[in-house]
Design a protein around this motif. Structure first.
Motif, PDB file in Angstrom:
ATOM      1  N   LEU A 111      33.170 150.577  83.307  1.00 56.30           N
ATOM      2  CA  LEU A 111      34.384 151.132  82.710  1.00 56.30           C
ATOM      3  C   LEU A 111      34.038 152.036  81.541  1.00 56.30           C
ATOM      4  O   LEU A 111      33.220 151.678  80.694  1.00 56.30           O
ATOM      5  CB  LEU A 111      35.283 149.987  82.224  1.00 56.30           C
ATOM      6  CG  LEU A 111      36.531 150.368  81.441  1.00 56.30           C
ATOM      7  CD1 LEU A 111      37.537 151.106  82.333  1.00 56.30           C
ATOM      8  CD2 LEU A 111      37.176 149.121  80.833  1.00 56.30           C
ATOM      9  N   GLY A 112      34.677 153.192  81.499  1.00 58.90           N
ATOM     10  CA  GLY A 112      34.474 154.085  80.366  1.00 58.90           C
ATOM     11  C   GLY A 112      35.212 155.388  80.576  1.00 58.90           C
ATOM     12  O   GLY A 112      35.739 155.667  81.663  1.00 58.90           O
ATOM     13  N   ALA A 113      35.259 156.195  79.526  1.00 58.09           N
ATOM     14  CA  ALA A 113      35.928 157.490  79.599  1.00 58.09           C
ATOM     15  C   ALA A 113      35.068 158.474  80.392  1.00 58.09           C
ATOM     16  O   ALA A 113      33.889 158.221  80.669  1.00 58.09           O
ATOM     17  CB  ALA A 113      36.179 158.017  78.188  1.00 58.09           C
ATOM     18  N   SER A 114      35.658 159.596  80.762  1.00 59.67           N
ATOM     19  CA  SER A 114      34.917 160.638  81.478  1.00 59.67           C
ATOM     20  C   SER A 114      33.703 161.071  80.658  1.00 59.67           C
ATOM     21  O   SER A 114      33.805 161.264  79.443  1.00 59.67           O
ATOM     22  CB  SER A 114      35.828 161.846  81.728  1.00 59.67           C
ATOM     23  OG  SER A 114      36.898 161.490  82.565  1.00 59.67           O
ATOM     24  N   HIS A 136      37.906 154.579  85.097  1.00 63.89           N
ATOM     25  CA  HIS A 136      38.251 154.806  83.698  1.00 63.89           C
ATOM     26  C   HIS A 136      39.535 154.057  83.359  1.00 63.89           C
ATOM     27  O   HIS A 136      39.993 154.082  82.214  1.00 63.89           O
ATOM     28  CB  HIS A 136      38.459 156.305  83.428  1.00 63.89           C
ATOM     29  CG  HIS A 136      39.631 156.876  84.165  1.00 63.89           C
ATOM     30  ND1 HIS A 136      39.533 157.328  85.462  1.00 63.89           N
ATOM     31  CD2 HIS A 136      40.922 157.030  83.812  1.00 63.89           C
ATOM     32  CE1 HIS A 136      40.720 157.751  85.865  1.00 63.89           C
ATOM     33  NE2 HIS A 136      41.580 157.580  84.888  1.00 63.89           N
ATOM     34  N   ASP A 137      40.111 153.375  84.362  1.00 66.48           N
ATOM     35  CA  ASP A 137      41.402 152.688  84.221  1.00 66.48           C
ATOM     36  C   ASP A 137      41.161 151.235  83.816  1.00 66.48           C
ATOM     37  O   ASP A 137      40.683 150.422  84.613  1.00 66.48           O
ATOM     38  CB  ASP A 137      42.162 152.763  85.555  1.00 66.48           C
ATOM     39  CG  ASP A 137      43.568 152.194  85.464  1.00 66.48           C
ATOM     40  OD1 ASP A 137      43.769 151.212  84.741  1.00 66.48           O
ATOM     41  OD2 ASP A 137      44.463 152.740  86.145  1.00 66.48           O
ATOM     42  N   GLN A 138      41.510 150.894  82.582  1.00 65.76           N
ATOM     43  CA  GLN A 138      41.219 149.543  82.095  1.00 65.76           C
ATOM     44  C   GLN A 138      42.055 148.479  82.786  1.00 65.76           C
ATOM     45  O   GLN A 138      41.614 147.319  82.907  1.00 65.76           O
ATOM     46  CB  GLN A 138      41.431 149.478  80.591  1.00 65.76           C
ATOM     47  CG  GLN A 138      42.821 149.869  80.143  1.00 65.76           C
ATOM     48  CD  GLN A 138      42.967 149.788  78.657  1.00 65.76           C
ATOM     49  OE1 GLN A 138      43.163 148.707  78.108  1.00 65.76           O
ATOM     50  NE2 GLN A 138      42.854 150.897  77.979  1.00 65.76           N
ATOM     51  N   VAL A 139      43.247 148.823  83.288  1.00 68.24           N
ATOM     52  CA  VAL A 139      44.054 147.841  84.022  1.00 68.24           C
ATOM     53  C   VAL A 139      43.350 147.462  85.319  1.00 68.24           C
ATOM     54  O   VAL A 139      43.267 146.286  85.683  1.00 68.24           O
ATOM     55  CB  VAL A 139      45.472 148.391  84.292  1.00 68.24           C
ATOM     56  CG1 VAL A 139      46.267 147.409  85.159  1.00 68.24           C
ATOM     57  CG2 VAL A 139      46.197 148.654  82.985  1.00 68.24           C
ATOM     58  N   GLU A 140      42.825 148.454  86.030  1.00 70.52           N
ATOM     59  CA  GLU A 140      42.030 148.177  87.225  1.00 70.52           C
ATOM     60  C   GLU A 140      40.847 147.282  86.885  1.00 70.52           C
ATOM     61  O   GLU A 140      40.560 146.309  87.576  1.00 70.52           O
ATOM     62  CB  GLU A 140      41.504 149.485  87.826  1.00 70.52           C
ATOM     63  CG  GLU A 140      42.407 150.114  88.844  1.00 70.52           C
ATOM     64  CD  GLU A 140      41.795 151.367  89.454  1.00 70.52           C
ATOM     65  OE1 GLU A 140      40.565 151.516  89.474  1.00 70.52           O
ATOM     66  OE2 GLU A 140      42.576 152.215  89.902  1.00 70.52           O
ATOM     67  N   ILE A 176      39.662 149.250  74.979  1.00 74.93           N
ATOM     68  CA  ILE A 176      40.312 148.258  75.829  1.00 74.93           C
ATOM     69  C   ILE A 176      41.630 147.836  75.185  1.00 74.93           C
ATOM     70  O   ILE A 176      41.677 147.472  74.016  1.00 74.93           O
ATOM     71  CB  ILE A 176      39.423 147.011  76.015  1.00 74.93           C
ATOM     72  CG1 ILE A 176      38.088 147.391  76.654  1.00 74.93           C
ATOM     73  CG2 ILE A 176      40.128 145.948  76.834  1.00 74.93           C
ATOM     74  CD1 ILE A 176      38.166 147.736  78.103  1.00 74.93           C
ATOM     75  N   GLY A 177      42.683 147.866  75.963  1.00 76.11           N
ATOM     76  CA  GLY A 177      44.000 147.491  75.462  1.00 76.11           C
ATOM     77  C   GLY A 177      44.910 148.696  75.377  1.00 76.11           C
ATOM     78  O   GLY A 177      44.482 149.778  74.988  1.00 76.11           O
TER      79      GLY A 177
END
Length: 346
Positions: free
Chosen positions: A35-38, A192-196, A234-235
């Motif tokens: 998980l992370g930004a582009s 990049h989607d923290q919900v996923e 996150i959040g």
């Protein structure tokens, strides 16, 4: 066994260093999310594991076998891409069977695997349809079924749900988690989607600037971020941060609130709290509501606290209007502290 071990893996593109000495172990049958930004390096790391990129240094092991020198077809992996990569001129059956026929499996075995994986993904009624006639969600199911039909040791997924609408993503997340658990396949999933990430992962590796900042369970990443970046990333909304000054004897001053905190020698720390971990009560942070956003089950209030912005998630029954003065009391067991220099948790 399909344990994946990444040892000291780095990758440079000219003078740009995309990955910095990554060490990570993914256990057999684990669902790991990167998980992370582009631009953080998550897709580069996935492509190195797949054999689509060569590391500048380091080793990749899958199932106790070093594979970083092997081509993709010899690594025991299947991939699911963001753009589905299904063949529009082939039927669903032929798409799922494509890799199996490349391996020259007997027709009976091809039929068996196609039928089983189509049933797993609830597309058995579509086997005679051409994939060009399918919806985006149906094409994504075909792509996953094709990967599962190969019975790989590892499935690698690169933002596979990002092209779907919100409701379909919700349905596909639930299906993916169940299907991959049933298939007992080790999975690495890039998003990049923290919900996923929170809903799918056994563990999340949060990446920033080509490094893994924290690798832990979703609950641990959310409740106990190892670094300021994790708390801020996150959040939704993210953590609130307020500079706190040491008063001595483990007491700290954050805005107008005095708190018990770490017994360290630094003069300043960052006090952090999640927006849902505050209550409206006497003796808290003095806040002035600036923006009020009713969101159904709760209300998001953006306040001014000590000259900075502070977000609070309040019960939807609480009536708050812009300009109202509030007293926000943090839940003591949910407070976290960060060193402003290293940005690591204290």
């Amino acid at each position: 066994m399909a344990e994946i071990v990444i040892k000291n893996v780095a990758k440079s593109f000219g003078s740009f260093k995309a990955l910095h000495a990554i060490d990570l172990t993914i256990t057999d049958q684990e669902f790991m999310v990167l998980l992370g930004a582009s631009g953080c390096g998550k897709t580069t790391l996935l492509r190195i594991i797949a054999g689509l990129e060569t590391p500048s240094q380091g080793e990749v092991w899958i199932g106790g076998r070093r594979v970083d020198h092997l081509p993709p077809r010899e690594r025991g992996i299947s991939m699911v891409f963001q753009n589905y990569a299904v063949f529009p001129h082939l039927t669903v059956y032929e798409n799922i069977a494509f890799g199996l026929r490349m391996k020259k499996l007997p027709q009976a075995e091809v039929d068996k695997r196609v039928k089983r994986t189509a049933e797993l993904m609830h597309i058995e009624q579509l086997l005679k349809r051409y994939s060009g006639q399918l919806s985006g969600g149906q094409r994504q199911r075909v792509a996953v079924a094709r990967a599962l039909a190969m019975e790989p040791d590892v499935i690698l997924m690169d933002e596979p749900l990002s092209n779907l609408d919100a409701l379909l993503r919700l349905e596909m997340r639930a299906e993916l988690k169940g299907v991959l658990a049933e298939s007992k396949t080790t999975t690495i999933y890039v998003t990049h989607d923290q919900v996923e990430a929170m809903s799918l992962a056994d563990r999340i590796s949060v990446m920033n600037g080509g490094r893994i900042v924290q690798a832990a369970s979703p609950v641990e990443v959310y409740r106990n971020p190892a670094a300021r970046f994790v708390g801020s990333f996150i959040g939704n909304p993210p953590m609130n941060f307020i500079t706190a000054r040491r008063l001595g004897d483990g007491r700290w001053q954050a805005a107008d609130l005095t708190l018990d905190g770490p017994a360290v020698q630094q003069d300043k720390l960052e006090f952090a709290i999640r927006p849902e971990d505050v209550n409206v009560a006497e003796g808290g942070l003095k806040a002035v509501a600036r923006v009020v956003e009713p969101l159904g089950a709760h209300t998001l209030v953006t306040c001014e606290v000590g000259g900075g912005l502070f977000r609070a998630v309040l019960d939807s029954d609480m009536r708050v209007a812009p300009g109202d003065e509030l007293s926000l009391v943090p839940k003591p067991d949910r407070i976290r502290w960060f060193d402003p220099q290293s940005e690591l948790a204290v």
